[in-house]
Design a protein around this motif. Structure first.
Motif, mmCIF file in Angstrom:
data_model
loop_
_atom_site.group_PDB
_atom_site.id
_atom_site.type_symbol
_atom_site.label_atom_id
_atom_site.label_comp_id
_atom_site.label_asym_id
_atom_site.label_seq_id
_atom_site.Cartn_x
_atom_site.Cartn_y
_atom_site.Cartn_z
ATOM 1 N N ARG A 427 31.643 16.239 -28.985
ATOM 2 C CA ARG A 427 30.314 16.661 -29.456
ATOM 3 C C ARG A 427 30.140 16.378 -30.941
ATOM 4 O O ARG A 427 29.031 16.058 -31.395
ATOM 5 N N GLY A 428 31.231 16.468 -31.707
ATOM 6 C CA GLY A 428 31.136 16.266 -33.148
ATOM 7 C C GLY A 428 31.143 14.809 -33.558
ATOM 8 O O GLY A 428 30.483 14.428 -34.535
ATOM 9 N N CYS A 429 31.906 13.979 -32.834
ATOM 10 C CA CYS A 429 32.052 12.566 -33.199
ATOM 11 C C CYS A 429 31.068 11.733 -32.385
ATOM 12 O O CYS A 429 31.433 11.081 -31.394
ATOM 13 N N GLN A 430 29.838 11.708 -32.816
ATOM 14 C CA GLN A 430 28.772 11.058 -32.069
ATOM 15 C C GLN A 430 28.861 9.534 -32.091
ATOM 16 O O GLN A 430 28.228 8.868 -31.274
ATOM 17 N N LYS A 431 29.637 8.960 -33.024
ATOM 18 C CA LYS A 431 29.731 7.510 -33.142
ATOM 19 C C LYS A 431 30.842 6.911 -32.288
ATOM 20 O O LYS A 431 31.027 5.689 -32.304
ATOM 21 N N LEU A 432 31.576 7.717 -31.559
ATOM 22 C CA LEU A 432 32.708 7.209 -30.779
ATOM 23 C C LEU A 432 32.260 6.179 -29.747
ATOM 24 O O LEU A 432 31.347 6.425 -28.956
ATOM 25 N N ILE A 433 32.939 5.018 -29.760
ATOM 26 C CA ILE A 433 32.714 4.025 -28.711
ATOM 27 C C ILE A 433 34.009 3.704 -27.964
ATOM 28 O O ILE A 433 33.964 3.097 -26.899
ATOM 29 N N ARG A 434 35.161 4.119 -28.515
ATOM 30 C CA ARG A 434 36.446 3.947 -27.848
ATOM 31 C C ARG A 434 37.195 5.271 -27.906
ATOM 32 O O ARG A 434 37.282 5.907 -28.971
ATOM 33 N N PHE A 435 37.748 5.677 -26.753
ATOM 34 C CA PHE A 435 38.355 7.013 -26.655
ATOM 35 C C PHE A 435 39.539 6.954 -25.709
ATOM 36 O O PHE A 435 39.428 6.458 -24.577
ATOM 37 N N ALA A 436 40.699 7.404 -26.194
ATOM 38 C CA ALA A 436 41.908 7.441 -25.366
ATOM 39 C C ALA A 436 42.546 8.817 -25.476
ATOM 40 O O ALA A 436 42.710 9.349 -26.577
ATOM 41 N N LEU A 437 42.916 9.366 -24.332
ATOM 42 C CA LEU A 437 43.545 10.682 -24.289
ATOM 43 C C LEU A 437 44.659 10.625 -23.243
ATOM 44 O O LEU A 437 44.392 10.614 -22.039
ATOM 45 N N TYR A 438 45.896 10.545 -23.724
ATOM 46 C CA TYR A 438 47.059 10.440 -22.829
ATOM 47 C C TYR A 438 47.909 11.686 -23.062
ATOM 48 O O TYR A 438 48.577 11.816 -24.082
ATOM 49 N N LEU A 439 47.874 12.598 -22.100
ATOM 50 C CA LEU A 439 48.472 13.915 -22.278
ATOM 51 C C LEU A 439 49.720 14.075 -21.409
ATOM 52 O O LEU A 439 50.460 13.131 -21.200
ATOM 53 N N GLU A 457 28.592 9.925 -24.367
ATOM 54 C CA GLU A 457 27.353 9.171 -24.131
ATOM 55 C C GLU A 457 27.446 7.728 -24.606
ATOM 56 O O GLU A 457 26.915 6.823 -23.976
ATOM 57 N N ASN A 458 28.136 7.486 -25.729
ATOM 58 C CA ASN A 458 28.179 6.147 -26.312
ATOM 59 C C ASN A 458 29.513 5.438 -26.107
ATOM 60 O O ASN A 458 29.676 4.303 -26.552
ATOM 61 N N VAL A 459 30.464 6.088 -25.467
ATOM 62 C CA VAL A 459 31.803 5.515 -25.296
ATOM 63 C C VAL A 459 31.748 4.353 -24.309
ATOM 64 O O VAL A 459 31.233 4.491 -23.201
ATOM 65 N N ARG A 460 32.327 3.211 -24.733
ATOM 66 C CA ARG A 460 32.328 2.023 -23.877
ATOM 67 C C ARG A 460 33.702 1.710 -23.306
ATOM 68 O O ARG A 460 33.802 1.012 -22.304
ATOM 69 N N TRP A 461 34.763 2.146 -23.979
ATOM 70 C CA TRP A 461 36.133 1.928 -23.492
ATOM 71 C C TRP A 461 36.862 3.262 -23.483
ATOM 72 O O TRP A 461 36.757 4.045 -24.438
ATOM 73 N N MET A 462 37.599 3.523 -22.388
ATOM 74 C CA MET A 462 38.274 4.811 -22.271
ATOM 75 C C MET A 462 39.599 4.653 -21.542
ATOM 76 O O MET A 462 39.702 3.940 -20.543
ATOM 77 N N LEU A 463 40.627 5.317 -22.074
ATOM 78 C CA LEU A 463 41.941 5.403 -21.438
ATOM 79 C C LEU A 463 42.266 6.871 -21.228
ATOM 80 O O LEU A 463 42.210 7.673 -22.177
ATOM 81 N N LEU A 464 42.608 7.232 -20.002
ATOM 82 C CA LEU A 464 42.934 8.610 -19.668
ATOM 83 C C LEU A 464 44.289 8.657 -18.974
ATOM 84 O O LEU A 464 44.553 7.866 -18.074
#
Length: 587
Positions: A427-439, A457-464
């Motif tokens: 919610r805070g980082c509105q400019k994110l277009i790439r996001f990876a979360l490996y837990l 909303e704006n993320v185009r690449w994601m790794l989970l």
């Protein structure tokens, strides 16, 4: 006041659009324009100068030639990104040969070629050099394999206008000699960037580097492999315009390196295998450094802190997690201009004797408060809390790319799941277009996975990795992510039916890679996502032999993979035995 008659449906003249097109560079804007009408599509095709193809099997070289005849720059990606971590079979594909054959016949305007994670043969390089050597200004063989120094020799002989030669992290099968570099130094006067960093090239003569520095007066960036640093003294004296240097090795006594001094304009450094007693070589230029790569250095936490304190103008830092929380606190205090930070995983025993050699929520919170200009943050952490992710969302408003991996060094992580922290970050980082979360197991619940979909909303690449609990979480996730084009997942035990349903809900998805899911023997449930132009490939479970840290061979069990992607070319024809196509449907 008299009302004016205004015509609102006057078509834009072609000449106006042709004048505007060269100033439109974003490929998404170009794609939208090309869909307006047939004429706009044709004008886009005539004026498009740069094209990136994210999957080499998504189209054919012939289709590319028919649409974009005036290309000046082509970037082509081959193997999936997972290949960098040995997760994809070596024979999966990604051959550059058909593309080079078409480039040799067509594309007379092509000046820049960038192949990434592809199989490149010496014959491919020779054909490219002979056919396009007089026009080629930039050649990047990025993390490629299959070629040798014989192929590079043809680049040096025929590519005389080359400004950039980049082969970083490419794997050379065979190095006959260093004649390729001599040929390049003799024939080229335009070179600005030379990079064979982290390759197996070792037969480099310092005289050839010096000759290149004399002949190429615009040389600004050189990154080499492991060559003794003392041999570079004359090269540094000659390359007066050099701004970036990487590579070298330190095998002599520390006092002998007092004779080495960097050129005055140096502001970007990558120094591998340097130890504490030799790091003083950086001190004279530390205050001018904007980029520093310590990924392969042999420094401990204290060394990182002392060096960072001398680099107040640092904008880019790459290192390993031995930097520790204390190093991140020093970074937050001294380097307020930092824009990119990459912290990779160190050896498992690195930092174990010294608790400071670990990165946790403490360092992440200090970083978020001190380095407000961060745009890219990739970090391996040993511990994490929801509050630290909330700090990222609160302070790092310019963040465009965030990647976090939670290591398994700590037996217990007390603040899992990270649902609320992830929600606050997104919610805070509105400019994110790439996001990876490996837990790790329990790291993100179904509710947290729903938040990821809802606020990306704006993320185009994601790794989970290791996220969600049930299929319901994945289905909730797929209700969001309207801009998501590439989705990679690992160790998320969703069923094939849920994966297929999620893919059908994601409107912008163009590429999917999944490893470690509820795989069946047939994969028939995946057929629910089959549709025109959508290729589905299955890689069954397999065993691979790897060397562990003790030098012993161990068997690694690799679970099944799914690779699915849009393709105008239809099912590919070079399937290896390790890949099975799942009846893709095409019109």
């Amino acid at each position: 006041m008299e009302e004016r008659n205004v015509k609102t449906n006057v078509p834009m003249p072609d000449v106006v659009l042709q004048c505007l097109m060269p100033y439109i560079h974003d490929p998404r804007d170009r794609a939208s324009i090309s869909l307006v009408c047939r004429r706009w599509n044709q004008i886009d095709a005539m004026t498009r100068k740069r094209v990136t193809i994210a999957m080499c099997y998504s189209t054919t070289p012939q289709r590319l030639r028919r649409r974009f005849r005036n290309l000046e720059s082509l970037k082509l990606k081959g193997k999936p990104r997972a290949a960098m971590f040995n997760l994809i079979p070596e024979d999966w594909g990604g051959y550059v040969t058909p593309w080079v054959n078409e480039i040799a016949k067509s594309f007379d305007c092509l000046k820049a070629v960038h192949f990434r994670r592809m199989i490149v043969k010496d014959s491919d390089i020779e054909l490219l050099a002979r056919s396009r050597g007089q026009q080629l200004e930039s050649l990047r063989l990025d993390k490629c394999c299959g070629f040798s120094s014989d192929g590079l020799f043809h680049i040096g002989r025929f590519c005389r206008r080359l400004k950039t030669l980049f082969i970083e992290e490419s794997l050379l099968i065979y190095e006959r000699d260093g004649e390729w570099l001599h040929e390049l130094a003799m024939n080229n006067t335009a070179l600005e960037t030379l990079n064979f960093y982290q390759t197996d090239i070792t037969r480099v003569r310092f005289e050839d580097l010096e000759l290149m520095a004399r002949n190429c007066r615009s040389l600004v960036s050189v990154k080499i492999s492991d060559s003794e640093f003392l041999g570079l003294v004359n090269f540094f004296r000659t390359a007066s315009m050099l701004e970036e240097f990487g590579g070298g090795s330190f095998n002599e006594e520390a006092e002998r390196y007092n004779v080495v001094s960097f050129p005055p304009k140096i502001c970007r450094l990558a120094i591998p295998y340097v130890e504490k007693d030799k790091i003083s070589i950086v001190n004279p230029v530390a205050s001018s450094l904007k980029k520093l790569d310590l990924l392969y250095s042999l420094l401990d936490t204290e060394d990182h802190c002392l060096l960072i304190q001398r680099c107040p103008n640092l904008e880019v830092l790459e290192c390993r997690d031995v930097i520790g929380d204390r190093g991140l606190e020093v970074l937050a205090q001294c380097c307020r201009r930092l824009r990119r930070l990459r912290i990779e995983r160190g050896a498992d025993d690195q930092g174990m004797e010294d608790e400071e050699g670990l990165v946790s929520q403490r360092g992440l919170m200090a970083l978020a408060q001190g380095c407000l200009e961060l745009e890219y943050l990739a970090v391996y952490v040993s511990d994490i809390t929801n509050l630290s992710l909330e700090y990222v969302g609160t302070y790092l408003k310019n963040l465009c790319d965030f990647r976090l991996v939670l290591l398994d060094r700590e037996a217990v992580i007390r603040d899992l799941p990270l649902d609320n922290g992830v929600r606050a970050l997104l919610r805070g980082c509105q400019k994110l277009i790439r996001f990876a979360l490996y837990l790790r197991s329990g790291g993100l619940s179904d509710i947290g996975l729903k938040y990821v979909g809802q606020y990306s909303e704006n993320v185009r690449w994601m790794l989970l990795g290791y996220v969600g609990q049930t299929d319901e979480g994945l289905l909730e996730f797929s209700k969001g992510c309207p801009s998501l084009q590439t989705l990679e997942m690992r160790a998320c035990n969703f069923s094939e039916r849920a994966l297929a349903a999620a893919v059908m809900r994601l409107p912008s998805l163009r590429y999917l890679w999944v490893q470690g899911y509820g795989a069946s023997t047939t994969g028939n449930d995946l057929l629910a996502m089959a549709r025109p132009f959508w290729n589905i490939e299955l890689i069954p479970p397999r065993q691979i032999v790897i060397d562990n840290q003790n030098g012993q061979e161990v068997v690694d069990e690799q679970p099944a993979h799914i690779i699915a992607y849009y393709s105008l070319a239809g099912p590919r024809t070079d399937f290896p035995a390790t890949v099975r196509p799942l009846q893709p449907q095409h019109p």
